[in-house]
Design a protein around this motif. Structure first.
Motif, PDB file in Angstrom:
ATOM      1  N   GLU A  40       0.830  -1.211   0.000  1.00 39.39           N
ATOM      2  CA  GLU A  40       0.000   0.000   0.000  1.00 39.39           C
ATOM      3  C   GLU A  40       0.862   1.258   0.000  1.00 39.39           C
ATOM      4  O   GLU A  40       0.568   2.228  -0.709  1.00 39.39           O
ATOM      5  CB  GLU A  40      -0.916  -0.013   1.224  1.00 39.39           C
ATOM      6  N   THR A  41       1.937   1.233   0.776  1.00 36.63           N
ATOM      7  CA  THR A  41       2.803   2.404   0.877  1.00 36.63           C
ATOM      8  C   THR A  41       3.607   2.627  -0.398  1.00 36.63           C
ATOM      9  O   THR A  41       3.733   3.761  -0.877  1.00 36.63           O
ATOM     10  CB  THR A  41       3.756   2.264   2.079  1.00 36.63           C
ATOM     11  N   VAL A  42       4.168   1.549  -0.934  1.00 36.59           N
ATOM     12  CA  VAL A  42       4.909   1.658  -2.203  1.00 36.59           C
ATOM     13  C   VAL A  42       3.979   2.157  -3.301  1.00 36.59           C
ATOM     14  O   VAL A  42       4.349   2.995  -4.130  1.00 36.59           O
ATOM     15  CB  VAL A  42       5.541   0.304  -2.594  1.00 36.59           C
ATOM     16  N   LYS A  68       2.492 -10.295  -4.345  1.00 37.99           N
ATOM     17  CA  LYS A  68       2.472  -8.879  -3.949  1.00 37.99           C
ATOM     18  C   LYS A  68       3.880  -8.299  -3.904  1.00 37.99           C
ATOM     19  O   LYS A  68       4.098  -7.135  -4.255  1.00 37.99           O
ATOM     20  CB  LYS A  68       1.800  -8.725  -2.582  1.00 37.99           C
ATOM     21  N   LEU A  69       4.855  -9.109  -3.481  1.00 32.52           N
ATOM     22  CA  LEU A  69       6.240  -8.631  -3.467  1.00 32.52           C
ATOM     23  C   LEU A  69       6.750  -8.391  -4.886  1.00 32.52           C
ATOM     24  O   LEU A  69       7.486  -7.430  -5.134  1.00 32.52           O
ATOM     25  CB  LEU A  69       7.139  -9.637  -2.736  1.00 32.52           C
ATOM     26  N   VAL A  70       6.366  -9.270  -5.805  1.00 30.89           N
ATOM     27  CA  VAL A  70       6.741  -9.081  -7.216  1.00 30.89           C
ATOM     28  C   VAL A  70       6.141  -7.782  -7.739  1.00 30.89           C
ATOM     29  O   VAL A  70       6.823  -6.965  -8.380  1.00 30.89           O
ATOM     30  CB  VAL A  70       6.274 -10.269  -8.084  1.00 30.89           C
ATOM     31  N   LEU A  71       4.865  -7.558  -7.458  1.00 34.07           N
ATOM     32  CA  LEU A  71       4.181  -6.353  -7.925  1.00 34.07           C
ATOM     33  C   LEU A  71       4.715  -5.104  -7.223  1.00 34.07           C
ATOM     34  O   LEU A  71       4.761  -4.028  -7.817  1.00 34.07           O
ATOM     35  CB  LEU A  71       2.673  -6.482  -7.700  1.00 34.07           C
ATOM     36  N   THR A  72       5.145  -5.261  -5.967  1.00 30.48           N
ATOM     37  CA  THR A  72       5.761  -4.143  -5.248  1.00 30.48           C
ATOM     38  C   THR A  72       7.067  -3.743  -5.913  1.00 30.48           C
ATOM     39  O   THR A  72       7.358  -2.546  -6.096  1.00 30.48           O
ATOM     40  CB  THR A  72       6.015  -4.523  -3.776  1.00 30.48           C
ATOM     41  N   ALA A 121      10.295  -0.315  -9.609  1.00 29.73           N
ATOM     42  CA  ALA A 121      11.076  -0.323 -10.856  1.00 29.73           C
ATOM     43  C   ALA A 121      10.451   0.586 -11.899  1.00 29.73           C
ATOM     44  O   ALA A 121      11.154   1.324 -12.603  1.00 29.73           O
ATOM     45  CB  ALA A 121      11.175  -1.749 -11.394  1.00 29.73           C
ATOM     46  N   GLY A 122       9.125   0.564 -11.991  1.00 27.01           N
ATOM     47  CA  GLY A 122       8.447   1.414 -12.966  1.00 27.01           C
ATOM     48  C   GLY A 122       8.609   2.882 -12.658  1.00 27.01           C
ATOM     49  O   GLY A 122       8.860   3.690 -13.553  1.00 27.01           O
TER      50      GLY A 122
END
Length: 480
Positions: A102-104, A451-455, A460-461
């Motif tokens: 949520e924070t990222v 979720k870690l992958v998406l974080t 990165a994006g």
């Protein structure tokens, strides 16, 4: 690697984060919310850790590109970890990975959420979620550059290059520090202007602040479960205009301030950006006109969603997941296009696509006329080979990261459209995708690993891939 300078920069970032947390603290006092103490506690921890990291001035003033990229990547990671603590301490989110996600999502201005009901959150938590968008929109290191002194030649530019979106970074003023100040002046002015216009539309002050923070940072965290769907058409139109404005290269605003109107409107990227918005809005309006009561309503929703997606803001006024397939396809394509370089928007950036198209045209011309010499130009200036090379390398890295991410989250066994658009929305810092991660859904369905992958994808994006990727290269960590 000059570890001393990296530690010093991270320490300064923590000090600024402690100051940023005063806004939700004040919000908690105004609304008499007990959970506000979690921000005060976290701010004290940030001050303590920041003081420990900055107590010794770096002896070695060497500051190369490597230090710039690593400082930015680690600063954003530390910023996000510390920013997630209030959610955990305040009991709003109990899973640390969810809190980090949520924070990222906030700091990277993605707007993807794991929360199923945001309206039950305390006001101070809602304020912090939206304020992280505003902090991350222009970049916390760009803000820091407005105040800090350089550690050696080129240090400011190395930090700005690592954090600023786009294929190239140029100075608007003689020094990088003055450039950072100009960028934030424009940023603050546009934010303040939106706040005024929303207040004139009858929007409550709290809603106005959170919505403006999300729009300015092109983030998308809403304080209502229906995002902006419940607000008046006037409010939605104002937000549409400002989403598009914040997606424009800030160099154009600077040129307008300098009364160089012709130069500003001759910027190829800006003209292409506005042209794409106009063309796709018209097409989608005609495609969805039968779904709404009038042509005007269809136009308003089409313009809002096109502006929201291409600028990677992520707000919604309607469930576009129910739109015809061709309109949904256009929105997915706009996820990849993104906004202009030098804006607060995400995505691959319009300028990179302009460079890519020019490169293809040049290659086709060379095949027909092998002896000809043709230079690539943009805005009347010759494109350096380094810019073209960097654009090509970025696209290759982007495709590899995207494909690997889709593969990894595939282990959760959700459908391809959900997985594909989940990665597209996080890597391009958009927020909503399609199907199970559509505008009326959220990302809580994914496992902790996914979720870690998406974080990682969100970070990165936002940082244009390479600062994050460099963390995995062994030579990065060698001492001088």
């Amino acid at each position: 690697m000059n570890y001393a300078i990296v530690k010093s920069i991270i320490g300064r970032v923590l000090h600024f984060e402690a100051a940023f947390m005063m806004l939700p603290c004040v919000t908690a006092v105004i609304y008499k919310e007990e959970s506000g103490w979690s921000f005060f506690f976290t701010a004290l921890v940030c001050v303590l850790l920041g003081s420990l990291l900055t107590r010794k001035a770096p002896k070695n003033s060497v500051f190369y590109v490597k230090e710039g990229f690593v400082s930015v990547a680690l600063s954003w990671i530390v910023l996000s970890i510390m920013g997630s603590i209030p959610f955990l301490v305040g009991g709003v989110i109990t899973n640390p990975i969810d809190a980090l996600f949520e924070t990222v999502s906030g700091f990277t201005t993605t707007g993807a959420s794991i929360l199923t009901d945001v309206e039950i959150l305390p006001k101070c938590m809602l304020m912090w979620r939206s304020f992280t968008h505003w902090i991350g929109g222009m970049g916390v290191l760009v803000f820091l550059l407005s105040f800090m002194h350089a550690h050696g030649s080129g240090s400011h530019m190395n930090l700005m290059k690592a954090e600023s979106p786009g294929p190239s970074v140029s100075k608007l003023k003689p020094t990088v520090q003055s450039t950072a100040k100009v960028l934030y002046m424009i940023y603050i002015f546009l934010t303040f202007l939106e706040i005024i216009l929303l207040l004139l539309g009858g929007m409550p002050l709290f809603d106005t602040l959170t919505t403006s923070f999300g729009t300015a940072g092109t983030g998308g965290f809403g304080i209502k479960n229906d995002s902006l769907g419940g607000y008046s058409p006037y409010i939605q139109v104002v937000v549409t205009v400002f989403m598009i404005l914040f997606g424009i290269n800030f160099s154009a605003f600077f040129l307008i301030l300098c009364k160089k109107f012709t130069q500003a409107f001759r910027m190829e990227e800006v003209r292409c950006y506005l042209g794409i918005i106009l063309a796709t809005t018209v097409f989608i309006t005609f495609n969805i006109r039968n779904l709404y009561g009038s042509f005007g309503e269809a136009l308003r929703h089409a313009a809002f969603q096109v502006g929201s997606i291409i600028t990677t803001t992520g707000y919604a006024t309607t469930d576009f997941n129910t739109w015809p397939e061709v309109s949904r396809t256009i929105l997915v394509l706009l996820m990849f296009v993104g906004a202009c370089a030098g804006s607060t928007g995400g995505g691959i950036k319009v300028s990179r696509f302009v460079i890519l198209i020019k490169t293809i045209k040049k290659e086709l011309h060379t095949l027909l006329h092998p002896r000809s010499v043709r230079k690539l130009k943009m805005d009347g200036h010759t494109l350096e080979h380094e810019v073209v090379r960097a654009t090509n390398v970025f696209l290759i890295a982007y495709v590899l990261v995207f494909a690997f991410s889709v593969f990894l989250i595939g282990f959760d066994n959700f459908d391809m459209i959900t997985n594909f658009t989940a990665v597209a929305s996080t890597l391009n810092n958009i927020g909503p995708g399609l199907e199970l991660v559509g505008p009326t859904q959220n990302f809580s369905i994914f496992s902790n690993g996914a979720k870690l992958v998406l974080t990682f994808d969100m970070l990165a994006g936002r940082l244009e891939l390479f600062p994050m990727l460099l963390l995995f290269v062994r030579d990065t960590w060698k001492r001088y």
